[in-house]
Write a protein that holds these residues in place. Structure first.
Motif, short mmCIF file in Angstrom:
data_model
loop_
_atom_site.label_atom_id
_atom_site.label_comp_id
_atom_site.label_asym_id
_atom_site.label_seq_id
_atom_site.Cartn_x
_atom_site.Cartn_y
_atom_site.Cartn_z
N LEU A 1 0.83 -1.21 0.00
CA LEU A 1 0.00 0.00 0.00
C LEU A 1 0.86 1.26 0.00
N GLU A 2 1.95 1.20 0.73
CA GLU A 2 2.89 2.33 0.77
C GLU A 2 3.47 2.56 -0.63
N GLN A 3 3.82 1.45 -1.27
CA GLN A 3 4.40 1.49 -2.61
C GLN A 3 3.39 2.05 -3.63
N LEU A 4 2.10 1.74 -3.40
CA LEU A 4 1.06 2.22 -4.31
C LEU A 4 0.64 3.67 -4.01
N GLY A 5 1.18 4.24 -2.96
CA GLY A 5 0.89 5.63 -2.65
C GLY A 5 -0.40 5.86 -1.87
#
Ligand code: C2E
Ligand code: MG
Ligand code: MG
Ligand code: MG
Length: 288
Positions: free
Chosen positions: A256-260
């Motif tokens: 989720l962090e990677q997807l912003g």
């Protein structure tokens, strides 16, 4: 067994009105018990509230909480909201229950302020039927005024069903809620049938990405990842915050962090907490 009963009923012909089995009878009996107990739950003071913290990504900073209803029935024991909320909606009890929840939360916010607990936004679930009440916004404002609590500390969660049953009225209510200072979010996003064009007109503050899309994120489920990515992009382009629900593992958090994704809520960060435990959590995690 239900299936075979159904099959049997079909075999007995189209105009068979004697579809009556012990299973069905006891099921109906249980539903009736539930409705009866639910009828008295408010006056017997059987409801309580828990608060589930929400965090910003990537900072892990505490940003707010969602309030969730708990029912400990003296007759039936603990009953899950997944069971009694739909029932309360069908029996016309949900309006009273939801107003009770809202009032309790506003009173809690006032007491916390008096006790010096740092102020946080609390999200409250609103059932579809409350949107039919033309005095909804007025009655919510009245509660906040009575307790001297700013509507800015309250977020109202509605579902896609609400929004699309009567989009024009939903649009009006959302506009009124926001004009009164409340925040508005769309719960369980992706499970219903939102029209993107309405989404744009609604001017919501937040999209809550349903847990069902979050569940398989870390298993490299390409489809769910693409859906979540799409929802986050949609939220961003419409100036809304994207919050992922039901985040349980560090792996899901990382994707989720990677997807912003802007915010998360779930067991990975915290389970829903009773008020005292929530205050302790706030005191440990709050950064001013
Ligand atoms: P919801 O509004 O989508 O709330 C999120 C649900 O997911 C909550 O279930 C919460 O306890 C659960 N949850 C949160 N994080 C995790 C996680 O990491 N893993 C798993 N497995 N579950 C997680 P809960 O409390 O059972 O509530 C179910 C639904 O009942 C809510 O879904 C909401 O639609 C409804 N509900 C709860 N309280 C109220 C209320 O006061 N009024 C109304 N109208 N509906 C309510
Ligand atoms: Mg919710
Ligand atoms: Mg939800
Ligand atoms: Mg849900």
């Amino acid at each position: 067994r239900a299936e075979s009963a159904m099959y049997e009923a079909k075999n007995r012909g189209r105009n068979n009105f004697q579809f009556y089995t012990p299973e069905r009878h006891s099921h109906a009996g249980q539903q009736l018990k539930l409705i009866n107990a639910l009828n008295f739950a408010l006056e017997r003071d059987e409801f309580s509230l828990v608060y589930q913290p929400q965090a910003a990504v990537p900072s892990h900073r505490l940003i707010g909480a969602e309030v969730l209803l708990r029912w400990h029935s003296s007759e039936l024991g603990v009953v899950s909201p997944a069971r009694f909320i739909p029932m309360a909606e069908r029996c016309g009890l949900i309006a009273d229950i939801d107003s009770w929840v809202f009032t309790q939360v506003v009173k809690q916010l006032r007491r916390w302020r008096e006790q010096g607990v740092p102020e946080l936004v609390v999200a409250v679930n609103l059932s579809a039927s409350r949107f039919d009440d033309p005095k909804l916004v007025q009655s919510l404002v009245q509660v906040t005024e009575q307790e001297g609590v700013s509507p800015k500390l309250l977020e109202l969660e509605l579902t896609e069903v609400v929004a699309l049953q009567n989009p024009e009225q939903a649009l009006q209510t959302i506009t009124d809620l926001r004009a009164a200072g409340f925040r508005v979010s769309l719960d369980d996003f992706g499970t219903g049938y939102s029209s993107i064009s309405y989404l744009k007109r609604f001017g919501l503050d937040k999209l809550k990405i349903d847990k069902s899309f979050v569940d398989d994120l870390a298993n490299l489920n390409a489809t769910d990842k693409a859906i979540v990515k799409g929802i986050i992009a949609l939220a961003k382009s419409l100036n809304m915050t994207a919050l992922a629900e039901g985040v349980e593992t560090p792996e899901q958090w990382r994707v989720l962090e990677q997807l912003g994704c802007h915010q998360v809520q779930g067991y990975y960060y915290s389970r829903p907490l009773a008020p005292e435990a929530f205050v302790q959590f706030v005191q440990e995690h709050y950064e001013s």
